[in-house]
Design an enzyme around this catalytic site. Structure first.
Site, short mmCIF file in Angstrom:
data_model
loop_
_atom_site.label_atom_id
_atom_site.label_comp_id
_atom_site.label_asym_id
_atom_site.label_seq_id
_atom_site.Cartn_x
_atom_site.Cartn_y
_atom_site.Cartn_z
N GLU A 212 6.50 3.40 11.75
CA GLU A 212 5.05 3.43 11.99
C GLU A 212 4.68 2.37 13.02
O GLU A 212 3.87 2.63 13.92
CB GLU A 212 4.31 3.17 10.68
CG GLU A 212 2.79 3.20 10.81
CD GLU A 212 2.08 2.89 9.51
OE1 GLU A 212 0.88 2.56 9.56
OE2 GLU A 212 2.72 2.97 8.44
N GLU B 115 0.84 -1.21 0.00
CA GLU B 115 0.00 0.00 0.00
C GLU B 115 0.87 1.25 0.00
O GLU B 115 0.63 2.20 -0.77
CB GLU B 115 -0.92 -0.01 1.22
CG GLU B 115 -1.71 1.28 1.41
CD GLU B 115 -1.89 1.64 2.88
OE1 GLU B 115 -1.61 2.80 3.24
OE2 GLU B 115 -2.28 0.76 3.66
N HIS B 116 1.89 1.27 0.85
CA HIS B 116 2.83 2.41 0.87
C HIS B 116 3.53 2.55 -0.47
O HIS B 116 3.70 3.67 -0.98
CB HIS B 116 3.89 2.18 1.96
CG HIS B 116 3.45 2.53 3.33
ND1 HIS B 116 4.07 3.49 4.09
CD2 HIS B 116 2.43 2.05 4.11
CE1 HIS B 116 3.47 3.58 5.27
NE2 HIS B 116 2.47 2.70 5.31
#
Length: 416
Positions: free
Chosen positions: A117, A40-41
């Site tokens: 994160e 996704e990143h």
């Protein structure tokens, strides 16, 4: 093979677009947790024609906003933009569905971003650490027990090859749905979808990962102590049917998911609920208490209870009180008036939420990944309204079983 759903809303000259791909953390290889989230990143890192970061810069330049998120069953990419920029969004999203270019130069630095994160959102939060441990204990076999972001040791080993293999395996129009809501028309969307997504070849998408849980025969307890915890808390999570699996339960064939939604509301959905009224208002033993239901998983759902003692209160006494009230509720049942009030609150909250551009597409995207239909989404308030007291009690008794639960306690730890 792309499915497209449009809700026209001409109140403002803007639209919300979301592409939902049926590939989430559940599809991560067993030794590469976090891969779906990592990809996704990476989908913001450029294609054959779009430079790294240019996707989001373009959205910002035209006055829009964009982001993405990964769930257990799917990954979604979304934008909110002025209506006249529809073609820009369609072109950019279709481009990164087929033309993503990844290299170590852009992939490896982003891996460090994901690691940070995880440190900030999970490793530095006692509550998040406990939730992660609870899920690992709740799911004995199913990948829902693995964290979406992945385990730290496995994130460190994710590679460019891992990401490209996942992308090639899952990202195709026939494994996705485009949902648009806003000031655009069916004709506009149809023309642009055919123009930009039509040329992308259909792929042979692998069968969806559907492991089963073995029988749960023993309750589990998880206790986490941390000096950063100020006030203790208690919770219990039960494995439950989801909207998809719940429809197979019961002799009538009707879904138990809707009764579980009502049960969560009447039992612990606010200051008028039974748990709050009994534990906070009347007995004064808790500072907060409630219940919740999450039925948006393709394979399983969860039902939960939670409570926090008043400052200086005893966590064991609180647990005893919660379970006493739960047992009393299951034995006594609920009044029809309480069930009706709960249903009205749920329906009102859902209708209010869908006034915004994003809530509707999100609900449709989730339904798509669960194998549900548009009717399941559109008729949700009516189905909630049709729930009976008897259905609520039946759902409660079939779901609230101690052997299918994980009890978790978060406690302060004195400095040594």
């Amino acid at each position: 093979g792309l499915r497209v759903y449009l809700t026209e809303n001409h109140e403002e000259p803007r639209f919300y677009a979301e592409i939902a791909v049926r590939a989430g953390s559940k599809h991560d290889p067993a030794d590469a947790t976090g891969l779906a989230h990592y990809l996704e990143h990476l989908l913001f890192k450029g294609t054959k024609t779009v430079k790294p970061g240019e996707f989001s810069r373009t959205i910002a330049r035209i006055g829009g906003r964009d982001n993405a998120f990964t769930s257990y069953d799917f990954t979604a990419y979304f934008q909110r933009v002025a209506a006249h920029e529809l073609e820009t969004i369609m072109r950019l999203e279709a481009d990164r569905m087929q033309n993503v270019v990844l290299s170590d130069a852009v992939v490896l630095p982003e891996r460090d971003v994901v690691l940070e994160e995880r440190r900030s959102r999970t490793d530095n939060s006692p509550a998040a650490q406990l939730r992660e441990q609870v899920r690992r204990a709740l799911y004995l076999n199913h990948p829902y027990g693995r964290p979406v972001i992945g385990w730290m040791s496995e994130i460190k080993n994710l590679t460019t090859e891992n990401a490209l293999a996942f992308y090639r395996k899952h990202y195709a129009p026939n494994n996705a749905m485009l949902i648009i809501a806003g000031d655009v028309t069916v004709d506009q969307v149809r023309v642009l979808a055919q123009k930009y997504y039509g040329p992308i070849p259909k792929m042979a998408v692998p069968d969806r990962v559907r492991p089963k849980e073995p029988p749960h025969r023993a309750a589990r307890h998880v206790v986490l102590k941390n000096r950063r915890v100020n006030l203790p808390s208690w919770s219990r999570t039960y494995l439950a049917p989801s909207y998809t699996t719940g429809r197979k339960s019961g002799k009538s064939g009707k879904s138990v998911a809707y009764p579980l939604e009502v049960l969560a509301q009447v039992l612990g959905g606010g200051s008028t609920s039974r748990l709050y009224r009994k534990l906070v208002v009347e007995r004064g033993i808790a500072s907060n208490a409630g219940a919740w239901y999450r039925g948006d998983g393709l394979d399983y759902g969860e039902f939960g209870l939670y409570a926090s003692p008043k400052a200086g209160g005893d966590i064991e006494a609180l647990e005893k009180a919660v379970l006493e009230e739960l047992d009393a509720a299951l034995k006594e049942g609920f009044k029809a008036a309480d069930i009706d009030r709960a249903k009205r609150l749920i329906s009102a909250q859902a209708i209010y939420a869908r006034d915004g551009l994003r809530a509707g597409p999100n609900a449709i995207g989730q339904a798509f990944t669960q194998g549900q239909t548009i009717a399941d989404v559109e008729e949700w308030p009516e189905r909630i309204s049709a729930v009976t007291v008897e259905q609520v009690m039946a759902a409660a008794k079939s779901t609230i079983k101690v052997e299918s639960s994980v009890t978790s306690i978060l406690l302060p730890e004195a400095a040594k």
